[in-house]
Write an enzyme that holds these catalytic residues in place. Structure first.
Site, short mmCIF file in Angstrom:
data_model
loop_
_atom_site.label_atom_id
_atom_site.label_comp_id
_atom_site.label_asym_id
_atom_site.label_seq_id
_atom_site.Cartn_x
_atom_site.Cartn_y
_atom_site.Cartn_z
N GLU A 177 12.35 62.67 -55.63
CA GLU A 177 11.22 62.03 -56.32
C GLU A 177 10.30 61.33 -55.32
OE1 GLU A 177 12.38 59.16 -59.30
OE2 GLU A 177 10.30 58.70 -59.80
N LYS A 219 10.87 65.84 -58.72
CA LYS A 219 10.35 64.90 -59.73
C LYS A 219 9.07 64.26 -59.19
CE LYS A 219 11.61 60.87 -62.51
NZ LYS A 219 12.64 60.29 -63.36
P1 13P Z 1 8.71 56.40 -65.42
O1 13P Z 1 8.69 57.62 -66.29
O2 13P Z 1 8.69 55.12 -66.18
O3 13P Z 1 7.69 56.49 -64.32
O4 13P Z 1 10.10 56.39 -64.68
C1 13P Z 1 10.59 57.56 -64.17
C2 13P Z 1 11.48 57.26 -63.07
O5 13P Z 1 12.61 57.69 -63.03
C3 13P Z 1 10.97 56.42 -61.99
O6 13P Z 1 11.81 56.46 -60.89
#
Ligand code: 13P
Length: 341
Positions: A177, A219
């Protein structure tokens, strides 16, 4: 590395029109969200809230995997059933956040580096034993005057790649991510350029660290203007920018992309995902779904308010949001569905 097992987990996480539910808020983040709606910030209220989520009726028909936080993976319902077991019974794969948060990066004012590599191999082994089959590590990239710097991007993607390699060794699918924040007044074009650069550098580093692209999920943020930018774009513009940016930067070997919501409203996040599917239909090399926290949870949290009598209504809202995101993944969501609540 058992790549076949990793591929099976990936396929289950990306199945049909399902997506992921992030419920891995760290203690400070969870407490902050509780404080905003007047919920006491205690271990017991966090446990009650996570019980509300995992016991939502039919959650497994919408959600393929949930991302837990370290505190949560050990917790159980009021009757003593571990959340991990509740999830497995519902056909939901338990996952775990394994980074230890983003801290100020030395020498790089206003930029962050995510910590957590020390001792990670041992923690991953433990989480696998506890039932987790995938993991998450979030890197944070801030857009501002003169930032992000190459130094910050490179340090973060290096950490993401080292984490991903360790996850695959341990039998956990890494969710990588690299979040480009929507904080600030930048345009969609700037978000596009930064996101493309970060993801390209990420995949170079994943290659260098010998991470198998078939056994991971990306992600990313969606490509949208900063929240303080006076020029906000249409849903279709954001959807086109997001998919085109990913087509420029994400190898086709990657099986799936699951977006974070990043502070967008629940309706905006669903509308954007929907438009991507409507506009690109069969032209996508990877499966495209959601891995939202706020865009699924926030309306439910605001209904719950920490009050037992509100649990049922909050669960119904959680289910509704997840099922609207399923519709978005099918390209069948419409803003009118928001009014049918
Ligand atoms: P949000 O969808 O609130 O951005 O959170 C996703 C997430 O896992 C952030 O690390």
């Amino acid at each position: 590395m058992n790549i076949e097992a990793l591929k099976q987990t990936v396929a289950a996480l990306m199945a049909g029109d399902k997506g992921l539910l992030a419920m891995d808020e760290s203690l400070p983040t969870c407490n902050k969200r509780f404080a905003e709606v007047g919920i006491p910030q205690t271990v017991e209220y966090r446990r009650k809230y996570r019980e509300l989520i995992v016991t939502t009726p039919n959650l497994g028909s919408c959600i393929s995997g949930t991302i837990l936080f370290d505190e949560t993976i050990y917790q159980a319902t009021n009757n003593g059933v571990l959340f991990v077991d509740i999830l497995k019974q519902a056909g939901i794969i338990p996952g775990i956040k394994v980074d230890e948060g983003a801290v100020n990066m030395a020498g790089f004012p206003n930029e962050k580096i995510t910590e957590g590599l020390d001792g990670l191999r041992g923690r991953l082994e433990k989480y696998y034993t506890l039932g987790a089959r995938f993991a998450k590590w979030r890197a944070v990239i801030t857009i501002g005057y003169g930032i992000p710097t190459d130094g910050c991007i490179e340090a973060n993607v290096h950490a993401l790649a080292r984490y991903a390699a360790l996850c695959q060794e341990a039998g956990l699918v890494p969710i990588v991510e690299p979040e480009v924040l929507m904080d600030g007044g930048h345009t969609l074009k700037t978000c596009y350029e930064v996101t493309e650069k970060v993801i390209r550098k990420l995949f170079i580093e994943l290659e260098t660290q010998r991470v198998n692209l078939h056994g991971l999920l990306l992600k990313p943020n969606m490509v949208i203007a900063g929240k303080d930018c006076p020029e906000q774009n249409s849903v279709d513009e954001a959807a086109d920018a997001t998919v085109n940016c990913l087509l420029e930067s994400v190898p086709a070997a990657v099986p799936g992309v699951a977006f974070l919501s990043g502070g967008q409203s629940a309706a905006d996040a669903a509308a954007h995902l929907n438009a991507m599917h409507v506009r690109f239909k069969d032209k996508l090399p990877w499966a495209l779904t959601f891995s939202f926290a706020r865009a699924i949870q926030q309306p439910a949290l605001e209904l719950w308010k920490g009050i037992d009598e509100n649990v049922k209504a909050a669960q119904q809202m959680l289910y509704l949001r997840a099922s609207l995101d399923n519709a978005a993944r099918r390209g069948e969501y419409s803003a009118a569905m928001e009014k049918m609540k």
